[in-house]
Design a protein around this motif. Structure first.
Motif, short mmCIF file in Angstrom:
data_model
loop_
_atom_site.label_atom_id
_atom_site.label_comp_id
_atom_site.label_asym_id
_atom_site.label_seq_id
_atom_site.Cartn_x
_atom_site.Cartn_y
_atom_site.Cartn_z
N GLU A 162 0.81 -1.21 0.00
CA GLU A 162 0.00 0.00 0.00
C GLU A 162 0.84 1.27 0.00
O GLU A 162 0.33 2.36 -0.21
CB GLU A 162 -0.95 0.00 1.19
CG GLU A 162 -2.01 -1.08 1.07
CD GLU A 162 -2.95 -1.12 2.26
OE1 GLU A 162 -2.68 -0.43 3.26
OE2 GLU A 162 -3.95 -1.84 2.17
N LYS A 163 2.15 1.14 0.21
CA LYS A 163 3.06 2.29 0.18
C LYS A 163 3.89 2.31 -1.10
O LYS A 163 4.67 3.23 -1.31
CB LYS A 163 4.00 2.23 1.39
CG LYS A 163 3.27 2.29 2.71
CD LYS A 163 4.20 2.08 3.86
CE LYS A 163 3.40 1.96 5.15
NZ LYS A 163 4.17 1.35 6.21
N THR A 164 3.73 1.29 -1.97
CA THR A 164 4.52 1.17 -3.19
C THR A 164 3.72 1.70 -4.37
O THR A 164 2.55 1.39 -4.54
CB THR A 164 4.86 -0.32 -3.44
OG1 THR A 164 5.48 -0.85 -2.27
CG2 THR A 164 5.79 -0.48 -4.61
N ALA A 165 4.38 2.53 -5.21
CA ALA A 165 3.72 3.06 -6.41
C ALA A 165 3.53 1.94 -7.40
O ALA A 165 4.36 1.05 -7.49
CB ALA A 165 4.57 4.17 -7.02
N PRO A 166 2.48 1.90 -8.15
CA PRO A 166 1.32 2.79 -8.23
C PRO A 166 0.21 2.40 -7.29
O PRO A 166 -0.86 3.00 -7.31
CB PRO A 166 0.88 2.61 -9.68
CG PRO A 166 1.15 1.18 -9.96
CD PRO A 166 2.43 0.88 -9.22
N PHE A 167 0.43 1.41 -6.43
CA PHE A 167 -0.63 0.90 -5.57
C PHE A 167 -0.95 1.83 -4.40
O PHE A 167 -1.93 1.63 -3.71
CB PHE A 167 -0.26 -0.49 -5.05
CG PHE A 167 0.01 -1.47 -6.14
CD1 PHE A 167 -1.01 -1.90 -6.96
CD2 PHE A 167 1.29 -1.92 -6.38
CE1 PHE A 167 -0.77 -2.79 -7.99
CE2 PHE A 167 1.55 -2.80 -7.41
CZ PHE A 167 0.52 -3.23 -8.21
N LYS A 219 -7.63 -7.81 -2.23
CA LYS A 219 -7.48 -8.39 -0.89
C LYS A 219 -8.22 -9.71 -0.87
O LYS A 219 -8.78 -10.13 -1.87
CB LYS A 219 -8.02 -7.41 0.14
CG LYS A 219 -7.25 -6.08 0.12
CD LYS A 219 -7.73 -5.14 1.15
CE LYS A 219 -6.93 -3.84 1.02
NZ LYS A 219 -7.20 -2.91 2.06
N THR A 220 -8.27 -10.37 0.25
CA THR A 220 -8.85 -11.70 0.32
C THR A 220 -10.30 -11.72 -0.13
O THR A 220 -10.68 -12.51 -0.96
CB THR A 220 -8.73 -12.26 1.75
OG1 THR A 220 -7.38 -12.21 2.15
CG2 THR A 220 -9.23 -13.69 1.81
N PHE A 221 -11.13 -10.86 0.40
CA PHE A 221 -12.54 -10.85 0.04
C PHE A 221 -13.02 -9.49 -0.44
O PHE A 221 -14.20 -9.18 -0.37
CB PHE A 221 -13.40 -11.31 1.22
CG PHE A 221 -13.17 -12.73 1.60
CD1 PHE A 221 -13.66 -13.76 0.81
CD2 PHE A 221 -12.44 -13.06 2.73
CE1 PHE A 221 -13.43 -15.08 1.15
CE2 PHE A 221 -12.22 -14.37 3.07
CZ PHE A 221 -12.72 -15.39 2.28
N ALA A 222 -12.09 -8.66 -0.93
CA ALA A 222 -12.50 -7.31 -1.34
C ALA A 222 -11.47 -6.74 -2.31
O ALA A 222 -10.37 -7.28 -2.48
CB ALA A 222 -12.62 -6.41 -0.12
#
Length: 81
Positions: free
Chosen positions: A49-54, A74-77
């Motif tokens: 979540e801290k890595t571009a582009p994410f 994510k697992t369910f989302a």
């Protein structure tokens, strides 16, 4: 071993069909320039979540008129929903 005439015919038909199928798949793969994936990079799941582009998920329009979609699975989302 003795094979019946019809067994020989069906075995020959099956072998020829298999060879034709593999030749067609091979020609299609080479003509389409298909190759195994390589040079894949991995992302640390703890810091994704801290890595571009994410770090900025969403839908973005590029200069050439195409769109780029960045999604965190994510697992369910998915993020964003």
């Amino acid at each position: 071993m003795h094979l019946h005439k019809f067994e020989k015919i069906w075995l020959t038909f099956g072998m020829i069909s298999l060879i034709v199928f593999l030749v067609i798949i091979g020609i299609t793969a080479f003509r389409s320039h298909l190759q195994p994936a390589g040079g894949m990079n991995t992302v640390n799941p703890q810091t994704v979540e801290k890595t571009a582009p994410f770090n900025h998920p969403g839908v973005y329009q590029k200069d050439d008129g195409t769109y780029e979609v960045v999604i965190l699975a994510k697992t369910f989302a998915y993020a964003p929903r």
